[in-house]
Design an enzyme around this catalytic site. Structure first.
Site, PDB file in Angstrom:
ATOM      1  N   SER A 260      85.488  66.038  54.417  1.00 53.48           N
ATOM      2  CA  SER A 260      85.516  67.365  53.796  1.00 53.48           C
ATOM      3  C   SER A 260      84.159  68.036  53.939  1.00 53.48           C
ATOM      4  O   SER A 260      83.187  67.432  54.399  1.00 53.48           O
ATOM      5  CB  SER A 260      85.892  67.246  52.323  1.00 53.48           C
ATOM      6  OG  SER A 260      84.797  66.719  51.601  1.00 53.48           O
ATOM      7  N   LYS A 261      84.122  69.280  53.510  1.00 55.08           N
ATOM      8  CA  LYS A 261      82.923  70.117  53.633  1.00 55.08           C
ATOM      9  C   LYS A 261      81.650  69.416  53.151  1.00 55.08           C
ATOM     10  O   LYS A 261      80.582  69.606  53.712  1.00 55.08           O
ATOM     11  CB  LYS A 261      83.097  71.394  52.799  1.00 55.08           C
ATOM     12  CG  LYS A 261      84.096  72.358  53.388  1.00 55.08           C
ATOM     13  CD  LYS A 261      83.394  73.677  53.733  1.00 55.08           C
ATOM     14  CE  LYS A 261      84.340  74.644  54.409  1.00 55.08           C
ATOM     15  NZ  LYS A 261      84.659  74.254  55.783  1.00 55.08           N
ATOM     16  N   ARG A 262      81.799  68.624  52.090  1.00 52.11           N
ATOM     17  CA  ARG A 262      80.570  68.034  51.545  1.00 52.11           C
ATOM     18  C   ARG A 262      79.940  67.015  52.494  1.00 52.11           C
ATOM     19  O   ARG A 262      78.786  66.647  52.333  1.00 52.11           O
ATOM     20  CB  ARG A 262      80.821  67.463  50.142  1.00 52.11           C
ATOM     21  CG  ARG A 262      81.422  66.106  50.105  1.00 52.11           C
ATOM     22  CD  ARG A 262      81.882  65.740  48.702  1.00 52.11           C
ATOM     23  NE  ARG A 262      83.031  64.871  48.778  1.00 52.11           N
ATOM     24  CZ  ARG A 262      82.939  63.543  48.915  1.00 52.11           C
ATOM     25  NH1 ARG A 262      81.771  62.960  48.938  1.00 52.11           N
ATOM     26  NH2 ARG A 262      84.032  62.817  49.010  1.00 52.11           N
ATOM     27  N   GLY A 264      79.746  67.626  55.779  1.00 52.41           N
ATOM     28  CA  GLY A 264      79.181  68.400  56.889  1.00 52.41           C
ATOM     29  C   GLY A 264      80.243  69.319  57.440  1.00 52.41           C
ATOM     30  O   GLY A 264      81.221  69.635  56.754  1.00 52.41           O
TER      31      GLY A 264
END
Ligand code: GLU
Length: 488
Positions: A260-262, A264
């Site tokens: 997920s976004k967290r 990268g």
């Protein structure tokens, strides 16, 4: 089915995810390997989550990765349209067939009634399956409900289809990647195929499209396995040939959670913006579940296609190692032909005035700065001192640790005097600087220290590209103006 026809069917509710890119790639490779066709279908039945920007992003990202499709919304083909929202008039006809054959029934349950059923199941700690309350409604009962203003959805009758085509409630299929998979279809529950507003659900639209588009193999993520059982039953109920299915393991982040976004970047376009080369990205993505037979991991898509066999794809999850991608990207940057690299770096050099450099100077700048680049975007901070003419910004460390020392000041004064007479081509500079360092070495000053003084004055930094090349690119006038400015 003789011709291999595979598809990628993204839902445009976000930018193209790397996971979808991997699915697209494996389909593309499978088509290439088998002289088949690779088809793009846009699954935009969920109007609320769909946007044109996402559709454009999907097109652009797939193209950037070189995953060109043979049939699709833009290029057309014999089985179009290839966008589900343009196919809404097709689905009701097939829903009617299932209704007529008794494989589907009208369901008048309201959302509140269904919610109550779900709550009841939760209370009894049971997995929820629809009660089939509407399965055997009489014509009169239906008419009455219609008069109340209720609009029916259509549900697929799992047990009926299962009984018609199989001996027990167990449905099996031979997965191309995972081998035999089976499921007790009693656990699936009669699911909606047409909503009360007349639009198809994913599981129904996908079967109709795969059937009409003559899809021979469906390769997709393992999160779709439970859907596959439902879809097989619909194919069978329609009397259609069931395609072969292959389910790929999930792609997990290094901490084994969902990528997920967290962690990268996750969308292909985000990776590209950050300065990843699409060649590196696609090569990296290919290795998420597949390994080359010769152990040689750096490969073009064409080379991978030669070697690719869907049966070799690992059935387990893969870890998205950003470090490995970074290593690959730096490798690809090193291997890129210089003219190509020059072009690809330009978007990351917009804060500089490239017209300050001749083409030859720009070429040389790229040659001497490419080595440590991990991302194309790393170039931005690597080259400020090649611009600005007589002026350069001096970093604090260069000032206090280098330029403020007595020895540096001495070096710079001597350098300024001597270099007035030098030619600033690399060959001459190389020779002259060697002699210059030797001169200072005799006075007990280390060559490293001598060069630091010049570097700090000319680049404003304590490290960077080859000093000879920097001086040659900047030229005598700008270089010496900077040295002069650094002398107190
Ligand atoms: N639209 C579905 C998705 O994006 C496609 C699944 C499939 O390949 O059938 O997950």
């Amino acid at each position: 089915m003789s011709e291999v026809r595979v598809r990628i069917a993204p839902s445009p509710s976000g930018n193209l995810h790397v996971g979808t890119a991997r699915t697209a790639l494996f389909n593309y490779l499978f088509a290439k390997k088998n002289n088949g066709k690779f088809i793009l279908r846009i699954e935009d039945t969920d109007a609320e989550r769909t946007s044109q920007a996402y559709i454009d992003n999907i097109f652009d990202s797939l193209k950037a990765l070189g995953l060109n499709w043979d049939e699709g919304p833009d290029v057309g083909g014999d089985y179009g349209p290839y966008t589900q929202s343009e196919r809404f008039d097709i689905y009701p006809k097939y829903a009617q067939i299932l209704l007529d054959k008794g494989f589907a029934y009208e369901c008048f349950c309201t959302p509140e009634e269904l919610e109550a059923e779900k709550e009841e199941a939760t209370k009894n700690k049971k997995a929820y399956v629809y009660s089939k309350k509407c399965e055997n409604l009489t014509e009169e009962e239906k008419e009455k409900l219609r008069k109340e203003g209720r609009k029916p959805a259509l549900r697929f009758n799992i047990a009926k289809a299962q009984k018609a085509f199989h001996d027990s409630s167990i449905l099996k299929f031979d997965d191309l990647v995972k081998g035999e998979l089976h499921m007790d279809t009693d656990l699936l529950g009669d699911f909606v195929i047409m909503k009360s507003n007349g639009t198809p659900t994913y599981n129904f639209a996908v079967v109709i499209d795969d059937m009409l588009m003559k899809i021979s193999h469906v390769i997709r993520g393992e999160d779709h396995i439970s859907n596959t059982f439902k879809q097989i039953l619909i194919f069978e109920a329609l009397g259609a040939e069931v395609p072969r299915f292959g389910h790929l393991g999930m792609i997990l982040a290094p901490d084994r959670s969902k990528l997920s976004k967290r962690h990268g970047a996750t969308a292909v376009s985000e990776f590209v913006e950050k300065g990843y080369l699409t060649e590196a990205l696609i090569n990296f993505v290919a290795l998420l579940g597949w390994s080359p037979s010769d152990g040689q991991e750096i490969k073009t898509v064409d080379e991978i296609a030669q070697d690719f066999r869907i049966g070799d794809v690992s059935s387990s999850n893969s870890i998205f190692e950003y470090d490995k991608l970074n290593w690959m990207n730096s490798h690809y940057i090193k291997m890129l032909p210089i003219e190509d690299l020059k072009e690809r770096l330009k978007p990351y050099l917009t804060k500089y005035d490239l017209s300050e450099l001749t083409d030859a100077q720009y070429t040389r700048m790229v040659e001497v700065t490419r080595e440590p680049l991990t991302l194309l975007s790393d170039i931005t901070d690597a080259v400020p001192y090649f611009f600005g003419g007589d002026k350069v910004e001096i970093e604090q460390k260069a000032q206090t640790e280098v330029l403020d020392t007595e020895v540096s000041q001495d070096v710079l004064k001597t350098f300024l005097k001597q270099a007035q007479d030098w030619n600033f081509d690399e060959e001459t500079l190389h020779e002259k600087l060697e002699a210059f360092r030797a001169e200072y070495k005799e006075k007990g000053i280390k060559p490293k220290v001598t060069m630091w003084a010049i570097r700090a004055a000319v680049t404003g930094r304590t490290c960077g590209a080859d000093m000879t090349a920097i001086l040659a690119i900047l030229g005598k006038e700008h270089s010496l103006a900077r040295v002069k400015a650094a002398i107190k």
